[in-house]
Design an enzyme around this catalytic site. Structure first.
Site, short mmCIF file in Angstrom:
data_model
loop_
_atom_site.label_atom_id
_atom_site.label_comp_id
_atom_site.label_asym_id
_atom_site.label_seq_id
_atom_site.Cartn_x
_atom_site.Cartn_y
_atom_site.Cartn_z
CD GLU A 250 16.83 -13.66 -7.61
OE1 GLU A 250 16.16 -14.12 -6.69
OE2 GLU A 250 16.57 -12.55 -8.15
NE ARG B 232 4.88 1.66 0.01
CZ ARG B 232 5.96 1.41 0.75
NH1 ARG B 232 7.15 1.74 0.32
NH2 ARG B 232 5.85 0.84 1.91
CE LYS C 27 11.57 -3.13 -5.37
NZ LYS C 27 12.25 -4.20 -6.12
CD1 TRP D 111 -0.26 -6.32 -3.25
CD2 TRP D 111 -0.59 -6.99 -1.15
NE1 TRP D 111 0.03 -7.66 -3.19
CE2 TRP D 111 -0.18 -8.10 -1.90
CE3 TRP D 111 -0.88 -7.17 0.21
CZ2 TRP D 111 -0.02 -9.37 -1.36
CZ3 TRP D 111 -0.72 -8.45 0.75
CH2 TRP D 111 -0.29 -9.53 -0.03
CE LYS E 153 13.75 -11.52 -9.82
NZ LYS E 153 14.39 -11.09 -8.60
CB CYS F 36 -0.95 0.08 1.19
SG CYS F 36 -2.10 -1.28 1.28
CG ASN G 57 1.13 0.32 4.42
OD1 ASN G 57 0.82 -0.85 4.17
ND2 ASN G 57 2.36 0.79 4.28
N GLY G 58 -1.12 -1.60 6.34
CA GLY G 58 -0.85 -2.54 7.43
C GLY G 58 -2.06 -3.43 7.68
CG HIS H 132 17.11 -38.56 -5.42
ND1 HIS H 132 17.44 -39.84 -5.03
CD2 HIS H 132 18.28 -37.96 -5.73
CE1 HIS H 132 18.76 -39.99 -5.07
NE2 HIS H 132 19.29 -38.86 -5.50
CD GLU I 174 9.46 -11.21 -8.53
OE1 GLU I 174 10.64 -11.43 -8.85
OE2 GLU I 174 9.16 -10.60 -7.51
O1 M6R Z 1 12.92 -5.41 0.42
P1 M6R Z 1 13.39 -6.79 0.66
O2 M6R Z 1 14.74 -7.07 0.08
O3 M6R Z 1 13.35 -7.17 2.13
O4 M6R Z 1 12.34 -7.73 -0.07
C1 M6R Z 1 12.43 -9.12 0.02
C2 M6R Z 1 11.54 -9.79 -1.02
O5 M6R Z 1 10.20 -9.43 -0.82
C3 M6R Z 1 11.94 -9.44 -2.45
O6 M6R Z 1 13.27 -9.74 -2.70
C4 M6R Z 1 11.04 -10.21 -3.46
O7 M6R Z 1 11.31 -11.57 -3.37
C5 M6R Z 1 11.29 -9.67 -4.89
N1 M6R Z 1 10.04 -9.29 -5.49
C6 M6R Z 1 11.90 -10.66 -5.79
O8 M6R Z 1 12.14 -10.15 -7.06
#
Ligand code: M6R
Length: 608
Positions: free
Chosen positions: A481, A27, A603, A76, A485, A2, A100-101, A504, A488
């Site tokens: 990773e 956000r 984000k 969000w 990526k 948010c 927010n929260g 396995h 996502e």
């Molecule tokens: O702000 P942060 O590094 O703590 O965020 C952690 C994860 O939420 C963040 O890396 C998330 O996995 C990304 N969207 C991945 O691309």
């Protein structure tokens, strides 16, 4: 999660709020809304599901007249679906509020104040608005303080009272909030990006404090009935507006991939002294590296995967236990850490709530905490014993790219400094390590320059429902990773496996033309990885192989190859990361998806 913005001053509020919401949209982008205090002092609300663009269109039709104060929100969704009614702001009597929260005890509040019949949305936030209205008898500060005494959960609120025109109140408990008093008026937001068109000077609203915005002054109060004794430290933004713009790139993600070499230089070079890594300017003393008997790394998502690479680099050299934990799990375990443990917290935003909770738990256990954080002044940065800032500049795309590379760069430097102070490296070995780290910068540039080839590689996976990533050792850590990526932003189901683990169980999923992205950059397990690739190839997999430039590869092994420059094995993560980011980017682009704001994500994850 948010985005929140508030403005009061001489300028037209709708423009400031809508532009601010566009800057904060990363956000959360399920819906957006604004509340404006109009010339007749009445508060007018406009809210719409979808992106801020929808709200802008709606406002053009719905809002006439001028307004010089208002609040805005991008949502969000947590409680209640994505609907116009559930969008913020929420109105209750004279109170108009954005949140927010999460309010954890909203059921109890609903019962206590008999709100059932008054609620029109399904949100916990509207319960907070209604409760505040119940408590309001004309003194906003008193009512807000009473509300805070009743709430459980994490929140920041921005509030207007219809009988207090031109004044905005905000309160912060955990969820982030920054504020500024500028010649163009007073403003606050959940994130700096919304404020930088107007000011470079800001302060972080302290937790458990209320701020009151009047057109030319921001007052800060604590939760007793006094002004806060110490006005928060005024900070200066260290990046310019360009850093938060696309600057000719079609997407923030592509821009941020291109920014990596520069971000790496900014993170590494100021910490090199006499050819060795040195953190004295960061105020990080060597004794924290010398005195620990274990290292515990804690983070979420991409940051956690950076931690997994760091572990694989550190442990063989330091010969002490290095553990990596997912923050949301760590906080509910009974961790084996104590005063002799060094806890490294990694977070781009510095606001991820689970990571913050893990930091607080580590501090309770008496451990020394070192945070690797990108956002200056963020909560994790302020609460850790020591901070190593990465200098990536703002990362706007939801998919983390440059933040990952610089987190790794910082962690590699920590590893090297620790090895030096613990006498596992001589000065010469440490200098060589640093030299090799710097060599990765041109290697990343080389891979980024291969983007058209990588775009072609991506075109071969666009139609696939599943993609598998395999590798051994460090290559496995990179694969994790890469798979995150891809899933996502392309919504393709993608999973990473240790290459030796496939047979396995997982190999049952390999059939004709299933793409397998195989990473083979580690010499000591190279031939083993190649054997594992042959196993999936024999079952029909479509092999995309990532190897070093000089690797000799059987021409029948791979369907496609991406060659990275020949950097030392421990450093291949940097060029490999750039290649995997570009694969994800071009796959998402090829599927015509929203690269920068993928579905369901936000984000900064400030709810549990
Ligand atoms: O702000 P942060 O590094 O703590 O965020 C952690 C994860 O939420 C963040 O890396 C998330 O996995 C990304 N969207 C991945 O691309």
């Amino acid at each position: 999660m948010c985005g929140i913005i508030g403005y009061t001053g001489p300028l037209e509020a709708p423009k400031i709020l809508l532009e601010g919401l566009s800057a904060l949209e990363y956000r959360g982008y399920d819906s957006a809304g604004i509340a404006l205090c109009m010339e007749d002092s009445k508060i007018c609300l406009a809210k719409k599901t979808g992106k801020v663009k929808n709200l802008e269109e709606y406002c053009k039709k719905m809002i006439s007249g001028s307004a010089h104060s208002g609040i805005g929100h991008t949502r969000w969704a947590t409680h209640g679906g994505v609907t116009d009614v559930n969008a913020h702001p929420h109105r209750a009597g004279k109170v108009v509020l954005i949140h927010n929260g999460i309010i954890e005890n909203y059921h109890a509040l609903t019962d206590r104040f008999h709100l059932q019949d008054r609620l029109i949305s399904q949100t916990d936030s509207e319960v907070a608005a209604q409760t505040l209205n119940e408590l309001y008898t004309g003194d906003p500060l008193e009512a807000i303080r009473s509300l805070i005494g009743l709430l459980e959960g994490s929140y920041s609120f921005c509030i207007m009272f219809e009988d207090q025109p031109g004044v905005i109140y905000a309160i912060r408990n955990i969820s982030p909030l920054v504020a500024a008093s500028t010649p163009s008026g007073s403003m606050l937001a959940s994130d700096l990006t919304a404020l930088i068109p107007y000011t470079r000077q800001y302060f972080v609203v302290p937790e458990q404090h209320i701020v009151k915005l009047t057109p030319y002054k921001v007052h800060v109060y604590n939760l007793d009935d006094t002004f806060s004794k110490d006005y928060p430290e005024i900070m200066t933004v260290n990046w310019n507006m360009d850093a938060a713009m696309k600057n000719g790139f079609p997407h923030f993600m592509l821009k941020e991939i291109h920014e990596q070499p520069e971000a790496m230089r900014n993170t590494i070079l100021p910490r090199v002294s006499k050819g060795l890594p040195c953190f004295s300017d960061d105020g990080i003393p060597d004794h924290i590296f010398e005195n620990c008997d274990q290292v515990q790394i804690i983070a979420c998502g991409t940051a956690m995967y950076a931690g997994m690479v760091a572990r694989a680099i550190m442990q063989p050299v330091l010969r002490i236990p290095i553990t990596v934990s997912i923050a949301s799990e760590f906080r509910y375990e009974e961790p084996l850490i104590d005063e002799k443990s060094l806890v490294i917290i990694i977070s781009q935003s510095g606001e991820t709530i689970d990571t913050l909770a893990a930091l607080r738990l580590a501090q309770k256990c008496g451990s020394t905490t070192l945070a690797v954080v990108n956002v200056k002044g963020s909560t994790i940065a302020r609460e850790s014993d020591y901070v190593l800032y990465t200098h990536a500049g703002p990362e706007i795309a939801v998919a983390s790219t440059k933040a990952y590379s610089v987190q790794l760069a910082a962690l590699y430097m920590v590893s090297c400094r620790m090895a030096l102070v613990r006498k596992k490296y001589t000065k010469e070995q440490a200098a060589n390590f640093l030299g090799e780290l710097l060599d990765v910068i041109p290697a990343m540039e080389n891979v980024i320059a291969q983007k058209e080839h990588i775009r072609d590689v991506a075109s071969h996976i666009i139609q696939s429902p599943d993609v598998f990533f395999i590798g051994r050792g460090l290559d496995y850590a990179f694969s994790l990773e890469g798979a995150l990526k891809l899933k996502e932003i392309s919504y393709i189901h993608s999973e990473a496996y240790a290459a030796g683990e496939l047979k396995h169980g997982t190999i049952a999923l390999i059939s004709d033309q299933v793409p397998v992205i195989a990473i083979a950059t580690q010499q000591h397990v190279y031939s083993k990885t190649i054997s594992n690739i042959r196993e999936v190839k024999a079952r029909g997999a479509y092999i995309i192989l990532l190897v070093k430039e000089n690797a000799v590869v059987d021409e029948n092994l791979a369907d496609l190859q991406i060659r990275i420059p020949d950097v030392a094995d421990h450093f291949t993560v940097f060029p490999i990361a750039a290649a995997l980011q570009l694969i994800a980017y071009y796959t998402s682009l090829g599927k015509h998806l929203d690269v920068d704001q993928p579905r369901n994500l936000a984000k900064s994850v400030t709810v549990e």
